[in-house]
Design a protein around this motif. Sequence first.
Motif, short mmCIF file in Angstrom:
data_model
loop_
_atom_site.label_atom_id
_atom_site.label_comp_id
_atom_site.label_asym_id
_atom_site.label_seq_id
_atom_site.Cartn_x
_atom_site.Cartn_y
_atom_site.Cartn_z
N VAL A 1 0.88 -1.16 0.00
CA VAL A 1 0.00 0.00 0.00
C VAL A 1 0.91 1.21 0.00
CG1 VAL A 1 -1.91 1.16 1.16
CG2 VAL A 1 -1.54 -1.30 1.50
N GLU A 2 0.67 2.15 -0.91
CA GLU A 2 1.52 3.33 -0.97
C GLU A 2 0.92 4.42 -0.09
OE1 GLU A 2 2.67 4.16 -4.90
OE2 GLU A 2 4.40 5.37 -4.29
N ILE A 3 1.77 5.03 0.74
CA ILE A 3 1.28 6.07 1.65
C ILE A 3 2.04 7.36 1.42
CG2 ILE A 3 1.11 6.76 4.08
CD1 ILE A 3 0.46 3.85 4.71
N GLU A 4 1.28 8.41 1.07
CA GLU A 4 1.88 9.73 0.86
C GLU A 4 2.22 10.32 2.22
OE1 GLU A 4 2.32 11.01 -2.28
OE2 GLU A 4 1.35 9.26 -3.18
N GLN A 5 3.34 11.06 2.27
CA GLN A 5 3.73 11.70 3.53
C GLN A 5 4.14 13.13 3.25
OE1 GLN A 5 5.99 8.64 6.32
NE2 GLN A 5 6.86 8.69 4.31
N GLU A 6 3.93 14.01 4.21
CA GLU A 6 4.37 15.39 4.04
C GLU A 6 5.84 15.51 4.45
OE1 GLU A 6 1.73 18.51 5.69
OE2 GLU A 6 0.15 16.99 5.48
N GLY A 7 6.61 16.17 3.62
CA GLY A 7 8.01 16.40 3.97
C GLY A 7 8.91 15.20 3.79
N LYS A 8 8.31 14.04 3.57
CA LYS A 8 9.09 12.83 3.36
C LYS A 8 8.59 12.16 2.09
CE LYS A 8 9.84 11.67 8.22
NZ LYS A 8 9.38 10.78 9.31
N PRO A 9 9.44 11.38 1.44
CA PRO A 9 8.97 10.68 0.23
C PRO A 9 7.89 9.66 0.58
CG PRO A 9 11.19 9.97 0.83
CD PRO A 9 10.85 11.12 1.70
N ALA A 10 7.01 9.40 -0.39
CA ALA A 10 5.96 8.40 -0.19
C ALA A 10 6.59 7.06 0.16
CB ALA A 10 5.12 8.28 -1.44
N LYS A 11 5.90 6.26 0.99
CA LYS A 11 6.45 4.95 1.31
C LYS A 11 5.50 3.83 0.95
CE LYS A 11 5.35 5.25 6.27
NZ LYS A 11 5.96 5.13 7.60
N LYS A 12 6.10 2.70 0.66
CA LYS A 12 5.32 1.52 0.29
C LYS A 12 5.39 0.52 1.43
CE LYS A 12 6.27 1.89 -4.65
NZ LYS A 12 7.03 1.33 -5.79
N ILE A 13 4.24 0.25 2.03
CA ILE A 13 4.21 -0.72 3.11
C ILE A 13 3.84 -2.09 2.56
CG2 ILE A 13 3.16 -1.33 5.32
CD1 ILE A 13 2.80 1.67 5.81
N TYR A 14 4.78 -3.01 2.72
CA TYR A 14 4.62 -4.35 2.15
C TYR A 14 4.08 -5.34 3.15
CZ TYR A 14 7.37 -3.05 -1.96
OH TYR A 14 7.82 -2.47 -3.12
N GLN A 15 3.33 -6.32 2.63
CA GLN A 15 2.99 -7.48 3.45
C GLN A 15 2.94 -8.73 2.58
OE1 GLN A 15 -0.82 -6.44 5.26
NE2 GLN A 15 -1.92 -7.54 3.65
N THR A 16 3.15 -9.86 3.21
CA THR A 16 3.23 -11.12 2.48
C THR A 16 1.83 -11.63 2.17
OG1 THR A 16 5.23 -11.58 3.72
CG2 THR A 16 4.26 -13.41 2.53
N THR A 17 1.68 -12.22 0.99
CA THR A 17 0.40 -12.82 0.60
C THR A 17 0.38 -14.29 1.01
OG1 THR A 17 1.26 -13.53 -1.54
CG2 THR A 17 0.29 -11.33 -1.44
N ALA A 18 -0.79 -14.91 0.89
CA ALA A 18 -0.91 -16.34 1.20
C ALA A 18 0.06 -17.14 0.33
CB ALA A 18 -2.34 -16.80 0.95
N SER A 19 0.17 -16.73 -0.93
CA SER A 19 1.07 -17.43 -1.86
C SER A 19 2.53 -17.23 -1.45
CB SER A 19 0.78 -16.93 -3.28
OG SER A 19 1.95 -16.60 -3.96
#
Lengths: 181, 181
Positions: B56-74
């Motif tokens: 999920v990509e999360i926009e942030q103020e003053g910092k670059p956007a970050k991508k929060i990863y999680q593992t899928t069932a596969s």
Amino acid sequence: MALRYAIIIALEDKQATGYEITKWFDNGLGYFWHASHQQIYLELKKMTEEGLVTFVEIEQEGKPAKKIYQTTASGFAALDQWLQLPVKPMPVKDTLLMKIFAGSRMEPAILLAEVERHRTQNRQLLAEFHEIERCFQPVAEKPVKYQYAYLTLRNGITYLEGWLKWSDEVVSFLQLQEQSR
Amino acid sequence: MALRYAIIIALEDKQATGYEITKWFDNGLGYFWHASHQQIYLELKKMTEEGLVTFVEIEQEGKPAKKIYQTTASGFAALDQWLQLPVKPMPVKDTLLMKIFAGSRMEPAILLAEVERHRTQNRQLLAEFHEIERCFQPVAEKPVKYQYAYLTLRNGITYLEGWLKWSDEVVSFLQLQEQSR
DNA sequence: GACAGCATGTAAGAGGTTACATGATTGG
DNA sequence: CCAATCATGTAACCTCTTACATGCTGTC
């Protein structure tokens, strides 16, 4: 870049073929470096082009011709320069530890079997190292060069002893896990 | 191939950004694997394409956007399959041992300084590991998962203890060499 | 003003593995 | 007869490092 210096060290007091260097890395005194024969042949080729080593080709009956390599003055100069450089710590990469870390995802019996397999291998290796250690005795009477080599052997021995001690903890824990299903 | 499983293990109970996974490998509990951020970002990209992780990509103020990863069932299925495979012993590559082996080519004082540098680093690391070890106590009362993690920490501790013990031998020898010029 | 931390990436190249290829001799 | 030992290599591919690139915030 380190491979070439490992090769020069292997060739330090005896000339050898790529095949023999490979053997040296695999068993015997190669407990600080490993490389496949493909890598070694390629590196020797490059090193020849750069004038770090030279070879004499010897025809043989019934066997393929062999190239006996030896280090040049320029090769030794390169080694001595490299020896002065600081060593950067080797990045850790341990697949077995990774599996143990994620061990709760596995059946304890399967992980235990895997650990036991490594224990058998490491016990064997330690026995071999102890065998080699006897050849070094008494150390103080051997040439200085051998005493340096002996230190690296000692590293292998203390490492394996520590590892085996640690693996006792692992086995005890896994046996408990197995019992409580 | 092991890197991706190290990443899935890092993401096992918490979602994280590539940056955080890098930190985790560097310090903290990453004493069994290391990878640069470049490698991790690339691997996460490939793993996303193969459906092992999502983000999920999360926009942030003053910092670059970050991508929060999680593992899928596969992703977890792939991990569990990989865990069953036997581990092949990691090839040894130890530059410091290489230098000690060729130590007679160097001035003892220079090699000694190098060894001392590594000793300082390893003593510090051991202190950190001991610090972390205290957080695990009492181990028997922690969830099973922590007990597996604790075993890998114990590996780091016994390794460093053994290494430091060995390095005493090295230092004694090099001091002798230095004295006899 | 410089550097560390947060947060992402691309690209070139070095290093290393796996697979393939050859071919005679010796030992079990 | 099969496997190992001796002895060399090429090619494809994967893995990993090094260098470069961006851009804002907070601390010394």
